[in-house]
Write an enzyme that holds these catalytic residues in place. Structure first.
Site, short mmCIF file in Angstrom:
data_model
loop_
_atom_site.label_atom_id
_atom_site.label_comp_id
_atom_site.label_asym_id
_atom_site.label_seq_id
_atom_site.Cartn_x
_atom_site.Cartn_y
_atom_site.Cartn_z
N TYR A 1 -4.92 0.64 -5.58
CA TYR A 1 -4.86 1.90 -5.24
C TYR A 1 -3.66 2.03 -4.25
CZ TYR A 1 -8.28 1.06 -1.37
OH TYR A 1 -9.14 0.60 -0.44
N GLU A 2 -3.16 3.18 -3.91
CA GLU A 2 -1.91 3.43 -3.08
C GLU A 2 -0.66 3.01 -3.87
OE1 GLU A 2 -2.38 5.66 -1.22
OE2 GLU A 2 -4.51 5.68 -0.85
N GLY A 3 -0.69 2.85 -4.98
CA GLY A 3 0.45 2.25 -5.79
C GLY A 3 0.34 0.84 -5.86
N GLN B 1 4.83 -1.09 -6.29
CA GLN B 1 5.40 -1.24 -4.91
C GLN B 1 6.49 -2.11 -4.83
OE1 GLN B 1 4.58 0.17 -2.20
NE2 GLN B 1 2.33 1.01 -2.94
#
Ligand SMILES: Cc1cc2nc3c(=O)[nH]c(=O)nc-3n(C[C@H](O)[C@H](O)[C@H](O)COP(=O)(O)OP(=O)(O)OC[C@H]3O[C@@H](n4cnc5c(N)ncnc54)[C@H](O)[C@@H]3O)c2cc1C
Length: 598
Positions: free
Chosen positions: A439-441, A446
Site C-alpha cells: 500500500y501507499e504505492g 515507488q
C-alpha cells in the site's frame, strides 16, 4: 514474543547526536523546542506504547475487527487505548495552534509514531491516517473548512481517511470513476465505491472525515481530471459537534493476511455531500500532501517490523541452546551453547539490527527535512530540503519496507520451527509486515517514481544534489584511518551511483521501457547506498563520542561494529542490483504474454 521495549537510547542517538536536532531547532528559530522536551516526550511515549498498545497487539490480531450492518467494532481494548491517546494530547503534537494543536515540528513526534507503530501497527493506523488528513486540510482547505474540521481532527476526537482506491484501480488513479456533481449550493454529491479504505469505519471516534478523490462532470480524462473532496461521515452541526448522517456507509470489511485489527473497508458513497478542497481538477496534486505523509508513515512500518524481528530474535538467540560453537564450547556447563554463538544466527540478528537502526536514521532524516521544508526562513534552504525529501521519500518508503519484511522473516528463522507457531509472535510480524510493500504505492510504483520522475525528469540533478552531500562527507572524513573501511567503499559506491544513472539514462533515451526494467533494482541499489551513508555518519559520530569521553562506550562500540557489518555483509548486495540492471531489458520482454503459459 518478548515484550516490546522502545529503543530509547538509539532514538536519542539519532535525534540528538547524529541529526543534532537542538542545533536544527535553533536554526529554525524554534526556541521552545529542544532535546530536553523531546526526551520527556520519548519517555512518556515509550510508556504508552509498551504498557497500553503492545499488550493489545496479539489479542487484536486474534480477534480482528467485527462488521455488522455497516457498523465496525474494533478489537477489545482498542477504543479505550485510543481514548487515553486523545486524553494525553498525543494527536495534537504537530497540529496548528490556531486549531488546538501544539505546533511542534514533525521531527519531534517521529519517534512517537515509531513506538506506537512498533508496539501495535494495526492500532496506529487509526490515528496515523488522521495526521495526513490534518496536513491536507491545513495545506489546501479554505478557512471555513479549516474551522469546521481541524479542531476535532487535531484533538483526535474525529479521525480521517484517505479514499483513493477503487475496485478496478489502485496504482493507476487516472482511471478512477467516483463522480462529484455540483449541488448548486457550493457542495457536491459524491457517488462511487472506494475499496481498501483503512479506518473507513470504526468505533473509536465520534466522526470520520474522508478525504476523497472523485471526478467532476466533463472533467478531462486521466489524472488531470481528478478533484479532491472532504466527505464527513456525520455533517457538522455548526458548533463543533456532529449533526445528521451523510450518505457514506461501510459495505464490508476485508479478511486479510495481516494487520487484522486495522479495519480495511469498502466505502459506498451514495450521493454523499462533499466539499471541494483545492482547485478543480488539481485533486491529485493536493492529495500528494496526504500521500507523502503516508509514505513516510509506511517507511516507519519498515523500521517497526525490523525492530520487532530483531528484539524477538535477540531474546530467543540468547536463551535457546543448540549444538556447540565451531570455535569450542561457550557454555561448557550446559548441554549445548546458546544459538547466538553461531555465525549464521548472528548474520540474521545483525541484518535486522542494521536495517532497523539504519532505517530509523533515514526516516528521522526525512522528518528533519520535512521541518526545513515547512519552517526554514531561507527560500534556497527550503527548496534544497524539498528536493532532497522528494528524492529520499520513495527510497524510504520502498527500501525500508522491503528490508523490514526481510528482517521480519529473519525473526521467524531465528526461532526455527517455533517461529512458525503463533504464540511467539514472529509469524504475526511477517504477516503484518507484508502489506507495507504494497500500500501507499507498491515497490514497483515507488521505483518508477524514483527513477522516472525524481531522477530522469530532473536530468539527474536531484540525485547529484544528494551525492554531493555524500561526497562532502567522504572528503571530510578522508583522513580518518579508523573509518577508512567505511569511507572508501562509500565514496566508490557514491561515484558509481552517478555513473550508473548516466548509463541508465543513455539506454532510456533509446528505449523508454528500459526505465521500467531497471527501476526496482535501481531503487534497491539506491537504498543500500543511502543507508551506507547513514551508517558511516552514525559510525563517525560514535567514534567522535568515544574520543570525547562521552561515556556509554559499549553503545558506541556496538554502533561502529554494526556499521562494519553493514558495509562488509549488506552493502555488497548493491553490486548484484547493478549487475541485474546491466542484464538489460530484452530477456524480460522477449516472451510474448501467451507464451508465459505453463
Ligand atoms: C490493507 C490495505 C490497506 C489499504 N489502505 C488504503 C487506504 O487507506 N486508502 C486507499 O486509497 N487505498 C488503500 N489501499 C490500497 C492500496 O494502496 C493499493 O492496493 C495499492 O496502491 C496497489 O493498487 P492495486 O491493489 O490496485 O494494485 P494494481 O495497481 O492493480 O497493481 C498490481 C501489480 O501491478 C504492478 N503495476 C501496476 N502498474 C504498474 C506499472 N506501471 N509498472 C510496473 N508495475 C505496475 C504493481 O506494482 C502491482 O505489483 C490499501 C490496501 C490494503 C491491502
Amino acid at each position: 514474543m518478548p515484550d516490546y521495549k522502545a529503543p530509547l537510547r538509539d532514538m536519542r542517538f539519532v535525534l540528538n547526536e547524529v541529526l543534532d536536532l537542538d542545533g536544527h531547532y535553533a536554526k529554525l528559530g524554534l526556541e521552545e523546542v529542544n532535546s530536553e522536551l523531546l526526551n520527556a516526550f520519548l519517555e512518556e511515549g515509550a510508556k504508552f506504547a509498551e504498557n497500553e498498545l503492545a499488550p493489545l497487539n496479539r489479542s487484536g490480531d486474534e480477534e480482528g475487527c467485527h462488521f455488522e450492518n455497516g457498523v465496525v467494532t474494533t478489537p477489545k481494548g482498542f477504543k479505550e487505548a485510543y481514548a487515553k491517546y486523545v486524553e494525553g494530547g498525543w494527536p495534537a503534537m504537530g497540529g496548528d495552534p490556531e486549531f488546538g494543536g501544539q505546533g511542534l515540528p514533525g521531527s519531534s513526534s517521529i519517534a512517537i509514531s515509531e513506538m506506537t507503530g512498533t508496539a501495535n501497527w494495526s492500532w496506529s493506523m487509526y490515528p496515523g491516517l488522521s495526521h495526513g488528513a490534518v496536513a491536507t486540510i491545513e495545506a489546501h482547505g479554505t478557512d471555513e473548512q479549516k474551522n469546521a474540521y481541524l479542531p476535532k481532527l487535531t484533538s483526535g476526537e474525529w479521525t480521517g481517511t484517505m479514499c483513493l482506491t477503487e475496485p478496478h484501480c489502485g496504482s493507476d488513479l487516472g482511471i478512477l470513476k467516483t463522480k462529484a456533481e455540483p449541488q448548486g449550493d457550493g457542495s457536491y454529491a459524491i457517488t462511487g465505491t472506494k475499496i481498501f479504505i483503512s479506518a473507513g469505519e470504526h468505533d473509536m471516534a465520534e466522526n470520520i472525515v474522508h478525504i476523497v478523490l472523485a471526478r467532476l462532470p466533463d472533467a478531462p480524462k486521466g489524472t488531470k481530471g481528478i478533484s479532491l473532496f472532504i466527505v464527513p461521515k456525520f455533517h457538522t452541526d455548526g458548533n463543533g459537534g456532529v449533526g445528521e448522517r451523510n450518505g457514506v456507509t461501510c459495505g464490508s470489511i476485508e479478511h486479510k493476511m495481516g494487520i487484522k485489527a486495522s479495519a480495511t473497508c469498502v466505502m459506498n458513497f451514495d450521493g454523499a455531500t462533499g466539499y471541494l478542497i483545492g482547485p478543480e481538477n488539481k485533486g491529485l496534486n493536493c492529495m500528494f500532501t496526504f500521500m507523502n505523509f503516508a509514505r513516510l508513515g509506511t517507511a516507519i512500518q519498515g523500521v517497526a517490523h525490523s525492530e520487532l524481528g530483531f528484539q524477538g530474535g535477540l531474546a530467543y538467540a540468547k536463551e535457546r541452546l543448540a549444538m556447540r560453537s565451531l570455535a569450542g564450547p561457550k557454555n561448557p556447563d550446559g548441554p549445548a551453547d546458546p544459538i547466538i554463538v553461531h555465525p549464521d544466527v548472528r548474520r540474521m540478528l545483525l541484518t535486522s539490527k542494521a536495517f532497523a537502526e539504519g532505517g530509523r536514521a533515514l526516516v528521522y532524516l526525512c522528518a528533519q527535512l520535512g521541518d526545513q521544508v515547512k519552517l526554514a526562513q531561507d527560500d534556497e534552504e527550503r527548496k534544497q530540503a524539498d528536493d532532497l525529501m522528494a528524492l529520499l521519500t520513495p527510497i524510504a518508503k520502498a527500501f525500508v519496507t522491503e528490508v523490514g519484511l526481510e528482517a521480519a522473516n529473519h525473526g521467524v528463522q531465528i526461532y526455527g520451527g517455533h517461529g512458525f507457531i503463533r504464540e511467539w509472535g514472529m509469524e504475526q510480524n511477517v504477516r503484518d509486515a507484508r502489506i507495507s510493500t504494497l500500500y501507499e504505492g507498491t515497490t514497483g510504483i515507488q521505483a518508477l517514481d524514483l527513477l522516472g520522475r525524481k531522477v530522469m525528469m530532473t536530468q539527474g540533478q536531484a540525485l547529484r544534489n544528494f551525492t554531493k552531500i555524500v561526497h562532502k562527507f567522504c572528503e571530510a572524513h578522508g583522513d580518518n584511518a579508523d573509518l577508512k573501511e567505511l569511507i572508501e567503499p562509500l565514496a566508490a559506491y557514491n561515484k558509481e551511483w552517478g555513473e550508473m544513472t548516466q548509463a541508465v539514462g543513455m539506454q532510456a533515451m533509446q528505449n523508454p521501457e528500459y526505465v521500467g526494467g531497471a527501476a526496482v533494482d535501481y531503487l534497491m541499489y539506491s537504498g543500500y547506498v543511502t543507508l551506507a551513508y547513514l551508517w558511516a555518519r552514525m559510525a563517525a559520530k560514535a567514534q567522535e563520542q568515544i574520543a570525547a569521553g562521552a561515556g556509554d562506550e559499549d553503545f558506541y562500540k556496538a554502533k561502529i561494529s554494526t556499521a562494519r557489518f553493514y558495509f562488509k555483509r549488506l552493502l555488497p548486495r548493491a553490486a548484484g542490483h547493478k549487475g541485474a540492471i546491466e542484464g538489460g531489458l530484452d530477456c524480460m520482454m522477449e516472451l510474448d504474454a501467451e507464451h508465459f503459459a505453463f
